[in-house]
Write a protein that holds these residues in place. Structure first.
Motif, PDB file in Angstrom:
ATOM      1  N   ASN A  58      21.730  79.106  -0.475  1.00  0.00           N
ATOM      2  CA  ASN A  58      23.042  79.688  -0.230  1.00  0.00           C
ATOM      3  C   ASN A  58      24.104  78.599  -0.420  1.00  0.00           C
ATOM      4  OD1 ASN A  58      25.377  80.761   0.917  1.00  0.00           O
ATOM      5  ND2 ASN A  58      24.207  82.023   2.352  1.00  0.00           N
TER       6      ASN A  58
ATOM      7  N   GLN B 156      27.018  78.462   0.380  1.00  0.00           N
ATOM      8  CA  GLN B 156      27.896  78.256   1.538  1.00  0.00           C
ATOM      9  C   GLN B 156      27.436  77.075   2.398  1.00  0.00           C
ATOM     10  OE1 GLN B 156      27.539  81.963   3.568  1.00  0.00           O
ATOM     11  NE2 GLN B 156      29.140  82.963   2.390  1.00  0.00           N
TER      12      GLN B 156
ATOM     13  N   ARG C 263      30.062  77.973   9.795  1.00  0.00           N
ATOM     14  CA  ARG C 263      30.691  78.773   8.737  1.00  0.00           C
ATOM     15  C   ARG C 263      31.735  79.722   9.318  1.00  0.00           C
ATOM     16  NH1 ARG C 263      25.494  79.871   4.972  1.00  0.00           N
ATOM     17  NH2 ARG C 263      24.621  77.799   5.362  1.00  0.00           N
TER      18      ARG C 263
ATOM     19  N   LEU D 124      34.193  81.295   0.856  1.00  0.00           N
ATOM     20  CA  LEU D 124      32.795  81.570   1.236  1.00  0.00           C
ATOM     21  C   LEU D 124      32.334  82.918   0.701  1.00  0.00           C
ATOM     22  CD1 LEU D 124      31.800  80.137   4.678  1.00  0.00           C
ATOM     23  CD2 LEU D 124      32.214  79.019   2.526  1.00  0.00           C
TER      24      LEU D 124
END
Ligand code: FES
Length: 643
Positions: A240, A242, A252, A266
């Protein structure tokens, strides 16, 4: 206006123009280069190491580097700021690339779809294609074009409640006539309604595919499924992206809550990851993106929020409430997903802020909610999710395990990519007997399954005691002070590694691993206690998550990550999240059932349970302060089988 500078990244040869003062990690993201970050850019994890080869920077701390590294130009990418044109090298350990090998395997339940009928699961995909030969209109039969289509379709699929968008309705008359009244209706399941998503000329029924996705905090997994027969054609995965903004969901959420730009960044990352995997699958199987009719997505609650662009900030604040747990199907194109322009995104339902669609999908896939016997499903990830139940009840909880088993929070930790030590045995306190690595490559670090083995083996050879404390007297040669002042044990010396760096395990690493395993065990135990049950009352403990089939169960029990049950009562269920997403895609009844499962699951809030902290502290021992809970481990230890 701030002066802008060009930052080039090696070895990608990617670059970005950014204003003076921009952090290197932000410049990297702009250039499409993804850098490892555990702490979300707070400058405390030391994972975002890069080397500035040319140019001037400001900021940054040297506490994570040796003197030689500082001289070579090492800097933390999240702290170093751009003050001139730069050339930056991103070393392998900092790169957020590679294939998460341990999560790409077939899912046990779904390898043979012919067995689904035996479980009462009928093939009825969420998006169907039905070829129709309509009778042309006449003076005797002059109903509207839409009515004509709906009449034929209703007879073919046994439904009456249709809805169709204006766009498709507008082009229907011309399409029907050009196609000589032979068309394929593409229909999407929307509860009691059936949406006529699209109408295509001729018979296009042979091309109807879906992508089942598991969106994890660390990895994104996609399966390509043929909706005609439910067969999985291909499986791909990636990390991922992110993760450049923190290894866990809390970091996050904090990041996206800071500004709309962060939220968009994101969202675009996860959409980009999914599109990349979809492109990989369609290229490999020679499909067009238009052949993908739907995406069925499971993931934890935060990941589902970030995908849909829903405000996630309340998930981390008491009382931990998300914006929406049961989203309806959306047009995938609205989110930016590159499948058929009219294709649908079905997000599976969540239960609570920290119990997501991934766990509900696992309950569906394992069939535990249809059984008389009580089972426990444990999904081991950065956030451990646990559910106990059967056909009569379902109760769940979540435990913040942290990312130690995902390769973060440990100095030599890494994800299960090439070169990660995934299994290991010790000969004695001074020697490693053998180890294996992902891809059989020279070792460059240790992944989660490797750490489970390592901690178990260190306990067996008494390198650590039951509190996890390193025992220097047992191995004075290999236990040494690290450059950060704590003790560490040398696992593999630099001369034998693939990156010329010692692979070690430090006291801090061990403490982090014990906290992670303690959180999962304590959450399971407290949940059972609230139900007036013990592990012995369970027919089975089902283990899902990133470890896949690679976890050594005996070692997981030896360190107290899993309960001490007979191995017949422990079963790996692989990535049950993607399995549930696939089941929902190929069986609309299963999709509907997931909403029932989510609705009838009771969430148990561990943070308000007065016994949790005591249980957690006890579970941070090896295997537990009360070793009688682990009779087999106790027998092994007292029989002196430990080396
Ligand atoms: S120190 Fe830079 S991301 Fe953690």
């Amino acid at each position: 206006m701030a002066k802008t500078y060009k930052v080039q990244f090696r070895p990608d040869e990617a670059s970005a123009e950014v204003p003076a003062g921009t952090t290197i990690i932000s410049a990297a993201t702009k250039a499409g280069v993804f850098i490892n970050s555990l702490c979300g850019g707070e400058g405390v994890c030391g994972r975002c190491r890069v080397i500035v080869r040319q140019g001037t920077t400001s900021g940054g701390s040297i506490e994570f580097f040796t003197r030689e590294e500082v001289q070579q130009g090492y800097i933390l990418a999240c702290q170093g700021r751009v003050e001139s044109d730069l050339v930056v090298e991103v070393p392998p350990e900092t790169r957020l690339t590679g294939v998460p090998e341990h999560v790409v395997g077939e899912v046990p339940f779904l390898a043979d779809v012919s067995k689904l009928a035996g479980r009462g699961i009928r093939l009825a995909p969420l998006v169907r294609k039905t070829c129709l030969q309509l009778p042309p209109p006449s003076l005797e039969d002059n109903v509207s074009d839409l009515q004509r289509l709906e009449q034929s379709l209703g007879k073919a699929i046994g439904s009456k409640n249709f809805q169709m968008g204006l766009k498709v309705t507008r082009r229907l008359p011309e399409l029907l006539r050009k196609a000589d009244w032979k068309v394929t209706a593409v229909t999407g399941h929307r509860g009691p309604l059936t949406e006529i998503i699209d109408v295509e000329a001729g018979d296009t029924g042979r091309r109807n595919f879906c992508v089942a996705a598991d969106i994890g905090t660390t990895t994104v997994v996609c399966h390509l499924v043929d909706l005609r027969d439910g067969q999985t054609l291909g499986r791909v995965a990636k990390y991922n992206s992110q993760a450049s903004f923190g290894a866990d969901v809390i970091r996050r959420i904090i990041f996206v809550s800071q500004s709309p730009d962060n939220e968009r960044a994101l969202r675009e990352m996860i959409v980009g990851d999914l599109n990349e995997l979809i492109r990989e699958l369609t290229a490999k199987y020679r499909l067009g993106t238009g052949d993908i009719s739907l995406i069925s997505a499971a993931g934890n609650t935060t990941m589902m929020h970030l995908l849909l662009g829903l405000p996630a900030e309340n998930i981390r604040k008491e009382p931990y409430v998300g914006a929406a747990y049961n989203p309806p199907p959306f047009r995938a194109a609205e989110i930016g997903l590159q499948i058929s322009p009219r294709g649908l995104l079905y997000c599976l339902p969540c239960v609570a802020g920290f119990v997501g669609a991934d766990l509900v999908a696992g309950v569906l896939a394992t069939g535990m909610a249809h059984a008389d016997d009580v089972r426990m499903l444990i999904d081991i990830g950065t956030n451990g999710e646990i559910i106990v139940g059967n056909r009569d009840f379902l109760v769940c909880a979540s435990a913040s395990a942290g990312p130690a088993f995902e390769g973060a929070e440990c100095r030599s930790g890494m994800r299960a990519t090439r070169g990660a030590i995934d299994h290991l045995r010790l000969l004695d306190a001074d020697h490693v007997l053998n180890y294996s690595t992902v891809g059989s490559a020279p070792p460059v670090g240790i992944c989660g399954t490797g750490y489970v083995d390592l901690v178990a083996e260190m306990l067996r050879v008494r390198l650590i005691d039951r509190t996890g404390r390193l025992n220097r007297e047992v191995s004075p040669r290999k236990i040494r002070p690290s450059q950060h002042g704590e003790l560490e044990w040398l696992v593999v010396p630099a001369a034998w590694t693939g990156n010329n760096t010692d692979i070690t395990i430090s006291q801090g690493d061990i403490n982090n691993l014990l906290r992670a395993k303690g959180a999962i065990y304590a959450a399971s135990a407290v949940l059972l206690k609230a139900l007036n049950m013990t592990f012995n009352d369970l027919a089975e403990v089902l283990v899902a998550g990133a470890f896949g089939n690679f976890l050594n169960i005996a070692n997981a029990v030896f360190i107290g990550l899993l309960p001490d049950l007979h191995q017949d009562r422990m079963r790996f269920v692989g990535n049950s999240s993607v399995a549930g997403a696939k089941l929902a895609a190929i069986c609309s009844d299963c999709y509907d059932e997931m909403f029932d499962l989510a609705a009838r699951t009771t969430y148990f809030e561990l943070s308000t349970d007065p016994t949790f902290m005591d249980q957690f502290v006890s579970a941070c021992f090896l295997p537990h302060t009360n070793i009688e809970l682990f009779p087999n481990v106790m027998a092994e230890m007292s029989a002196g089988k430990t080396r």
